[in-house]
Design an enzyme around this catalytic site. Sequence first.
Site, short mmCIF file in Angstrom:
data_model
loop_
_atom_site.label_atom_id
_atom_site.label_comp_id
_atom_site.label_asym_id
_atom_site.label_seq_id
_atom_site.Cartn_x
_atom_site.Cartn_y
_atom_site.Cartn_z
N GLY A 276 23.05 8.57 137.84
CA GLY A 276 23.22 10.00 137.63
C GLY A 276 24.10 10.65 138.69
N GLY A 277 25.00 9.86 139.32
CA GLY A 277 25.93 10.41 140.30
C GLY A 277 25.31 10.69 141.67
N LYS B 295 23.30 -2.44 141.87
CA LYS B 295 24.77 -2.42 141.91
C LYS B 295 25.35 -3.52 142.80
CE LYS B 295 25.13 2.43 140.81
NZ LYS B 295 25.83 3.68 140.99
N ARG C 224 21.33 0.05 129.03
CA ARG C 224 20.59 0.95 128.13
C ARG C 224 21.57 1.63 127.18
NH1 ARG C 224 22.65 5.63 130.56
NH2 ARG C 224 22.86 5.45 132.82
N LYS D 106 35.62 0.36 148.84
CA LYS D 106 36.82 1.18 148.98
C LYS D 106 36.70 2.38 148.04
CE LYS D 106 41.11 1.76 150.38
NZ LYS D 106 41.37 1.97 151.82
N VAL E 188 24.26 8.19 127.25
CA VAL E 188 24.36 9.57 126.76
C VAL E 188 25.53 9.71 125.78
CG1 VAL E 188 24.81 11.97 127.45
CG2 VAL E 188 23.34 10.52 128.88
P1 ADP Z 1 25.42 8.08 131.29
O1 ADP Z 1 26.59 7.30 131.68
O2 ADP Z 1 24.62 7.53 130.19
O3 ADP Z 1 25.73 9.51 131.16
P2 ADP Z 1 24.12 8.96 133.61
O4 ADP Z 1 24.36 8.23 134.87
O5 ADP Z 1 24.71 10.29 133.40
O6 ADP Z 1 24.53 7.92 132.51
O7 ADP Z 1 22.58 9.01 133.36
C1 ADP Z 1 22.00 9.35 132.14
C2 ADP Z 1 20.64 9.88 132.40
O8 ADP Z 1 19.85 8.97 133.09
C3 ADP Z 1 20.66 11.13 133.23
O9 ADP Z 1 19.62 11.94 132.76
C4 ADP Z 1 20.40 10.62 134.63
O10 ADP Z 1 19.81 11.61 135.42
C5 ADP Z 1 19.47 9.48 134.34
N1 ADP Z 1 19.57 8.35 135.29
C6 ADP Z 1 20.56 7.45 135.36
N2 ADP Z 1 20.33 6.52 136.28
C7 ADP Z 1 19.15 6.84 136.84
C8 ADP Z 1 18.33 6.26 137.87
N3 ADP Z 1 18.70 5.14 138.53
N4 ADP Z 1 17.17 6.86 138.16
C9 ADP Z 1 16.80 7.97 137.52
N5 ADP Z 1 17.50 8.55 136.54
C10 ADP Z 1 18.66 8.01 136.20
P1 ADP Z 2 26.16 6.18 138.81
O1 ADP Z 2 25.19 5.06 138.79
O2 ADP Z 2 25.65 7.37 139.50
O3 ADP Z 2 26.71 6.43 137.44
P2 ADP Z 2 28.72 4.88 139.43
O4 ADP Z 2 28.86 3.72 140.36
O5 ADP Z 2 28.82 4.59 137.99
O6 ADP Z 2 27.35 5.65 139.76
O7 ADP Z 2 29.80 5.98 139.84
C1 ADP Z 2 29.79 7.25 139.26
C2 ADP Z 2 31.12 7.94 139.53
O8 ADP Z 2 31.37 8.04 140.94
C3 ADP Z 2 32.33 7.20 138.99
O9 ADP Z 2 32.57 7.47 137.63
C4 ADP Z 2 33.43 7.72 139.88
O10 ADP Z 2 33.86 8.99 139.49
C5 ADP Z 2 32.73 7.84 141.23
N1 ADP Z 2 32.91 6.60 142.00
C6 ADP Z 2 32.02 5.60 142.15
N2 ADP Z 2 32.52 4.60 142.91
C7 ADP Z 2 33.77 4.97 143.27
C8 ADP Z 2 34.82 4.39 144.06
N3 ADP Z 2 34.68 3.20 144.65
N4 ADP Z 2 35.98 5.08 144.19
C9 ADP Z 2 36.14 6.28 143.62
N5 ADP Z 2 35.21 6.89 142.87
C10 ADP Z 2 34.02 6.25 142.68
#
Ligand code: ADP
Ligand code: ADP
Length: 459
Positions: free
Chosen positions: A164-165, A116, A295, A201, A298
């Site tokens: 995955g949050g 990231k 990739r 931020k 979902v």
């Molecule tokens: P999407 O936006 O496709 O829903 P998610 O962030 O929810 O992406 O991830 C989709 C799947 O991939 C989930 O099962 C999540 O647990 C898994 N996943 C995503 N990023 C990672 C990671 N860096 N390491 C392990 N599992 C991941």
């Molecule tokens: P992941 O790889 O787990 O999907 P993301 O960077 O895509 O992580 O962020 C997942 C979610 O977390 C976003 O959809 C948003 O709801 C929250 N989030 C991430 N970064 C920020 C930010 N700078 N400010 C507010 N919410 C955020």
Amino acid sequence: MFEKVLVANRGEIAVRIIRACKELNIRTVAVYSEADANSMHVQLADEAVCIGKAASNESYLRIDRLISAAEITDVDAIHPGYGFLSENAHFADVCESCNIRFIGPSSRAMNALEDKAVSRALAKRAGVPIPPGSEGTVESEQDALTVAKRIGYPVIIKAIAGGGGRGMRVAHNDISLIKGFHTARTEADKAFGNARVYVEKFIENPHHIEFQILGDGKGHIIHLGERDCSIQRRNQKVIEETPSPLIDNKFKKLRDRMGKDAVRIAELAHYTNAGTVEFIVDDNGQYYFLEVNKRIQVEHPITEEVTGIDLVRYQMMIAMGEPLKHSQRDITFKGHAIECRINAEDPFDDFRPCPGRIEMYYSPGGRGVRVDSHAYAGYTVPPHYDSMIGKLITFGKDRREAMDKMSRALSEYMITGVKTTISFQQAVLQDPNFRRGVYSTNFIEQLLSGARRELIEQP
Ligand code: ADP
Ligand code: ADP
Ligand code: MG
């Protein structure tokens, strides 16, 4: 076309990929862990190879075993699905060096968007807005405090390898920043084997809007419109829809601008195959780049429903070396699509995962209803993987029709034996703000804590 493809994944996405292969007359090889011997993807594939024990690091994450399975079965290509090894550049390299095509981005593109922090820097170079934050990673408490002082609270500490949050902490002051810095690092180290974090931020009440992109590796990149994924719980998506009500109702001009920015980022990364550029948008319509998911995603089916394009089939065509057969102008959108993620979790007990045996299973059907799932009556949901057991997708001529179909379909979906999130999804569909299309990423938190609690109270 490929003659035989190995699917290096499990669950609904493995089923989705096998279905695409069958329609293209491609033979399929499933791999499975000991916990997945009775899984639907194993039954649907032409061949199946057991690759180890239940734990993912003993099976779905074992590159050596996947490659052995691919060599024994003599496949032309591997589709990694999502999660597991799908964004692992080393795995893509190993496949290519074994003369097995990796159905996903080139390792060059993956490296350009390696994590990231690297992706943030690339977006900045592309001239795309990013949330104010650190230059690269933050290695000490002191560094984190300096960044926070510059950009102002609240801030969010995020793992560069996160997904995955997981691996994120919000901080509103110096004390919670120091605490969050350490907990985010520890969590990230455990979950991703990489403790490094950055600080940006924290945008309050944002909307999550992402763009699907496709690139052919021959200089041609297009986008397939947006998906609004603001209905989230703990930063994980729960419901997704396209088109975005925020863009439709308030910021029509954003669609074109954000789409072009998504393509610009992909171009700078020499992106190939399918990917998603994620943004958050604040209430004033200011948008910020978040990350690129390298990739299939979902929630890809909702884009398929409104564009009429099969994304998994497209992934295979691109991996074969075919140029894109659509230009940006050829991409048109029709109607409205919504996806609900159905998880084996108890919404009345803090969404505790509920693995176990599915006793009865009846999935909805009818016009405009699509179910992507590996579940069936008698199937045991294993405790080792994520709890999603299916995706319910509806399509209508407009948002109203897609919502009405979703409520109807949710009410038909019958799963007993394990608890599911179906009733919770139904409550969201009935919420007046959801129905008006007025929601941000804190929607579920408000629903669970606030005045609308009665909607999800147990009858
Ligand atoms: P999407 O936006 O496709 O829903 P998610 O962030 O929810 O992406 O991830 C989709 C799947 O991939 C989930 O099962 C999540 O647990 C898994 N996943 C995503 N990023 C990672 C990671 N860096 N390491 C392990 N599992 C991941
Ligand atoms: P992941 O790889 O787990 O999907 P993301 O960077 O895509 O992580 O962020 C997942 C979610 O977390 C976003 O959809 C948003 O709801 C929250 N989030 C991430 N970064 C920020 C930010 N700078 N400010 C507010 N919410 C955020
Ligand atoms: Mg994300």
